[in-house]
Design a protein around this motif. Sequence first.
Motif, mmCIF file in Angstrom:
data_model
loop_
_atom_site.group_PDB
_atom_site.id
_atom_site.type_symbol
_atom_site.label_atom_id
_atom_site.label_comp_id
_atom_site.label_asym_id
_atom_site.label_seq_id
_atom_site.Cartn_x
_atom_site.Cartn_y
_atom_site.Cartn_z
ATOM 1 N N HIS A 115 0.677 -1.277 -0.031
ATOM 2 C CA HIS A 115 -0.034 0.084 -0.067
ATOM 3 C C HIS A 115 0.765 1.260 -0.100
ATOM 4 O O HIS A 115 0.529 2.403 -0.367
ATOM 5 N N HIS A 116 2.034 1.109 0.441
ATOM 6 C CA HIS A 116 3.089 2.090 0.357
ATOM 7 C C HIS A 116 3.752 2.299 -1.099
ATOM 8 O O HIS A 116 3.700 3.490 -1.791
ATOM 9 N N SER A 126 2.837 1.154 -3.910
ATOM 10 C CA SER A 126 1.943 1.154 -5.065
ATOM 11 C C SER A 126 1.386 2.691 -5.265
ATOM 12 O O SER A 126 1.234 3.049 -6.456
ATOM 13 N N ASP A 127 1.426 3.589 -4.162
ATOM 14 C CA ASP A 127 1.147 4.987 -4.362
ATOM 15 C C ASP A 127 2.440 5.650 -4.987
ATOM 16 O O ASP A 127 2.277 6.418 -5.887
#
Length: 492
Positions: free
Chosen positions: A280-281, A283-284
Motif C-alpha cells: 500500500h506504500h 503502489s502509491d
Amino acid sequence: MNPANIIPSPVSMLDFWAILPEAFLTLSACILLIADLFIPRERKSATHWLSILVLVITAVLVWRNGQDPTLYGNAFSGLFVRDGVATLAKFFILISSALVLVYAKPHLEMRGLMQGEYYLLILFSVLGMMLMASSGSMLTIYLGLELLALCSYALVAMDRDNKLSSEAGMKYFVLGAMASGLLLYGMSMVYGATGELELSGIRGAINSNMQHPNLVLFGLVFIVIGIAFKFGAAPFHMWVPDVYQGAPTSVAMFIGSAPKIAAFAMAYRLLDSALGNASHHWSDMLSVLAVLSLVLGNLIAVAQTNFKRMLAYSTVSHVGFLLLGLIGGGVDGFAAALFYSVTYALTAAASFGVIVLMSRSGFEAENIEDFSGLNERNGWYAFLVLLIMASLAGVPMFVGFLAKLEVLKAAVQGGSLWLALIAGVCAVIGAFYYLRVIKVVYFDEPKTKEVLVAPDDVVFRTVLGLNALALVALGLFGGPLISWCQRAVAGI
C-alpha cells in the motif's frame, strides 16, 4: 539478526545444478575472452557466431532446468532462487539478447566496431541480468545489477572516436552510479531495520513487530527510486534519450530490450518477495511514476524528429504501462507486467533492427525523415516498419494491444480505474507519433529514388522478418504466453 545469515547451510549438488546455466555462460564467456585474442580482426565473425551459440545453449539449459520442479526453491543459503518467474525471465533475456546480436552484426561491420569486446560485454551483461532474475537476497540483486551496469557503461562509450557516444557514456555512468548508490542506501536502511538480507527473511521481519517500521519506509523510497531509474521511468528518465541517441545503434538496441525484463525481475523480487506487505506504500509511489511516465513520455515523443530519441521517449511511456501491472499487484498484475516486459523487449529489438536495415556505409537512418517514401523504394521494408510501429502503437491484432489490454485489466482489478483512464488517453496520444512514421513511410515523397538493396546477411534479414511477423502471431495467439506468465507468478 537471524543466525542463519551468519552460518551458511551446506552446499549440495542440487545447488550447483540449479546454477548450471549461469555457470555455463560464465565459463563460456571466459573461454571466449581468451580465444578472441587469437582471432584475427578480419575474422571476428567467429566471435559473433560463437556468442550467439553460447546464448542459445544457455537458453536451452534454462528451459530444461525449468522443466524439473525438484530444482525449484532456494539455493546457496537463499542467495539464489529458482522458480517459474526466474525461468521465464531468463529464457526471454537470452532470446532477446541473441536477437540483438543477430541485428548488430551488419551495423558493427558498417561502423568498424566489429570487436570481441562488444560480444564479451554483452555476455557478461546477460549474466548480470540472469543473477537479478534469480536473486534471493539483496546481495545477489546488487551484484547482478552492477555487473549489468558496468558492462552497459562501457558498451555505450565503445565508439571512442564519436564525441556523442563518449558524452552519452559519461552521462550514463554518472547518473547510473548515483542511482545505484541510492538503491544501495535504501537496501542498507531495510537491512538495518530488519537485520535480514534474504528477501523472504525481510518479508517475515516486516510481518512481525519491528522496532523501526519507519526505517523500512525510508529505505523503500530509495529502493523505488533505484528501480525507477533502471526502468527509465519519469522523472528519472533523463539518461534514456541521450543514451539511445549517443550510443551506437547496436548498443542502444540491447539497452532498450533485454534489460527491461531484468528490471521487472528486480522490481518483482524487491517489491513482492521482500516488501509485499508494504504494497500500500510502494503502489502509491509507483502510481505517481506511472502517471509522469505516461504523460511526459508521450507528449515529448510527439515533438521528436530523431527516430532513436522518439523510441527513447516512447520507452518511457511504455514503462508507465508496465508499472500499471506492478501497481495492480497479485498474480494477474505481476503476470501482466511480465508479459508486457517480454513482448516489449522483442518489439524494441525489432524497431532498432529496422534502423540497421535502412542504414548503409556512411549513413545511419536515425531521423524519421530518412524513412520518407520507403514504400516506393522497398515495399517489404515498409511492411516491416508498419508491423513494428503498429505493435508499439497498440493497434488491435498486434501483441502491443494485447499487452496494454492485460495491464489495463490488472490496474482496474487492483482498484486503479483512474490510472487506467489516464493510460488510455495517453495511448491515443502515443499512437500519433507511431502512425506518423507509417505516414512518412507510405505517403511522403522519397528523398532519393535509389533502390534499397537488402544487406548481404541472410540470417539478419530472415530473423528480422520473422520477428516482425511474430508480433502479429503473438497478438492473435498470445494466450499460451500469458498463461505461462500467470503460472510462473503463481508458482504453479
